[in-house]
Design an enzyme around this catalytic site. Structure first.
Site, PDB file in Angstrom:
ATOM      1  N   CYS A   1     109.234 -51.753  11.326  1.00 21.87           N
ATOM      2  CA  CYS A   1     108.891 -51.007  10.127  1.00 21.87           C
ATOM      3  C   CYS A   1     108.864 -49.501  10.670  1.00 21.87           C
ATOM      4  CB  CYS A   1     107.389 -51.356   9.832  1.00 21.87           C
ATOM      5  SG  CYS A   1     106.986 -50.362   8.011  1.00 21.87           S
TER       6      CYS A   1
ATOM      7  N   HIS B   1     112.528 -68.544  19.391  1.00 19.97           N
ATOM      8  CA  HIS B   1     112.233 -69.943  19.566  1.00 19.97           C
ATOM      9  C   HIS B   1     113.437 -70.814  20.068  1.00 19.97           C
ATOM     10  CE1 HIS B   1     108.372 -68.770  17.402  1.00 19.97           C
ATOM     11  NE2 HIS B   1     109.188 -68.382  16.325  1.00 19.97           N
TER      12      HIS B   1
ATOM     13  N   SER C   1     105.970 -55.047  12.673  1.00 26.79           N
ATOM     14  CA  SER C   1     106.934 -54.816  13.694  1.00 26.79           C
ATOM     15  C   SER C   1     106.878 -55.894  14.576  1.00 26.79           C
ATOM     16  CB  SER C   1     106.917 -53.481  14.050  1.00 26.79           C
ATOM     17  OG  SER C   1     106.936 -52.369  13.503  1.00 26.79           O
TER      18      SER C   1
END
Length: 264
Positions: A140, A117, A112
């Site tokens: 998850c 970016h 997780s």
């Protein structure tokens, strides 16, 4: 799909990846430098941290650690480790310092995390500038990254968006039967608001048997004034407005379809 009774933890990994583009026309080299500086400041590491922190709240994740960095000459990155289980606020570390050693973090990072970016860039001569933000929300457990769709697209003022959603791994129910997905989905578009969908042209490429879903989006309405940096349409001749409109539209088409379009 009825609620599954699982044997242990939900081991499915759900990942939502975005490429979000902002397009602009800046006539001179100074204007192009000005746009890059503006967009770099607009989406610096602190602002991106605020956006991703709100994303965690939307999807119901708990923040474990934040790492952020602005880059020279431009660009920024932010990575947030998250968990599904509640954590004591006194144990959460959001200060700027080196994170845990790889041995302490790799198992959690595989499950997780939320990261972004940024990539500002410009054409060397043509006046075209683009800002791209790459975002990945990977969880998850029962947390769904799809809840963050509308918020992220809106916050980053997107002209073009490409999205991938995939579900990996499997989880077992109490009878030992493997389940490779735990929710119904036939398109990422189903998780967007009607208002959001009305603004964009959309196209899907899905591989249902592999639990891979892909959607592309491009703004329907084109208003030149929203794409000019340090200029107004009324300051340009009709020929110049037509030329710039053609350049911008061609640039958007190439990014949307992922290929260069030759001049006819």
């Amino acid at each position: 799909m009825s609620k599954l009774k699982l044997h242990g933890f939900n081991n499915l990994t759900k990942s939502l990846s975005f490429c979000i583009y902002d397009i602009c026309y800046a006539k001179t080299a100074d204007d192009r430098d000005g746009y890059i500086a503006y967009i770099d400041e607009q989406y610096n590491a602190n602002r991106l941290t605020e956006i991703l922190t709100e994303t965690c709240s939307i999807i119901g994740a708990n923040i474990l650690n934040i790492a952020r960095q602005d880059y020279d000459p431009q660009g920024a990155s932010v990575t947030i480790l998250v968990s599904e289980e509640p954590v004591d606020p006194r144990d959460v570390d959001t200060s700027e310092h080196p994170g845990p050693l790889p041995s302490a973090v790799v198992a959690h990072l595989d499950k997780s995390h939320i990261c972004v970016h940024t990539y500002p860039e410009s054409h060397p001569e043509g006046g075209l500038c683009t800002f791209r933000a790459d975002i990945e929300v990977s969880t998850c457990g029962v947390i769904s990254p799809l809840k963050a769709l509308n918020y992220l697209i809106h916050q980053l003022e997107s002209d073009i968006v490409t999205m991938d959603y995939r579900v990996r791994g499997f989880t077992r129910d109490i009878n030992g039967v493997k389940h490779f997905i735990d929710h119904k989905i036939n398109s990422i578009q189903n998780f967007m608001s009607d208002d959001m969908k009305s603004l964009y042209h959309m196209m899907d490429v899905n591989v249902y048997q592999e639990n891979i879903f892909h959607t592309k989006m491009m703004l329907k309405d084109f208003d030149l004034k929203h794409y000019l940096f340090n200029a107004k349409p009324e300051e340009l001749s009709a020929e110049e407005r037509e030329r710039i409109t053609h350049l911008l539209y061609k640039e958007m088409q190439e990014i949307y379809y992922g290929r260069n379009v030759p001049e006819v």
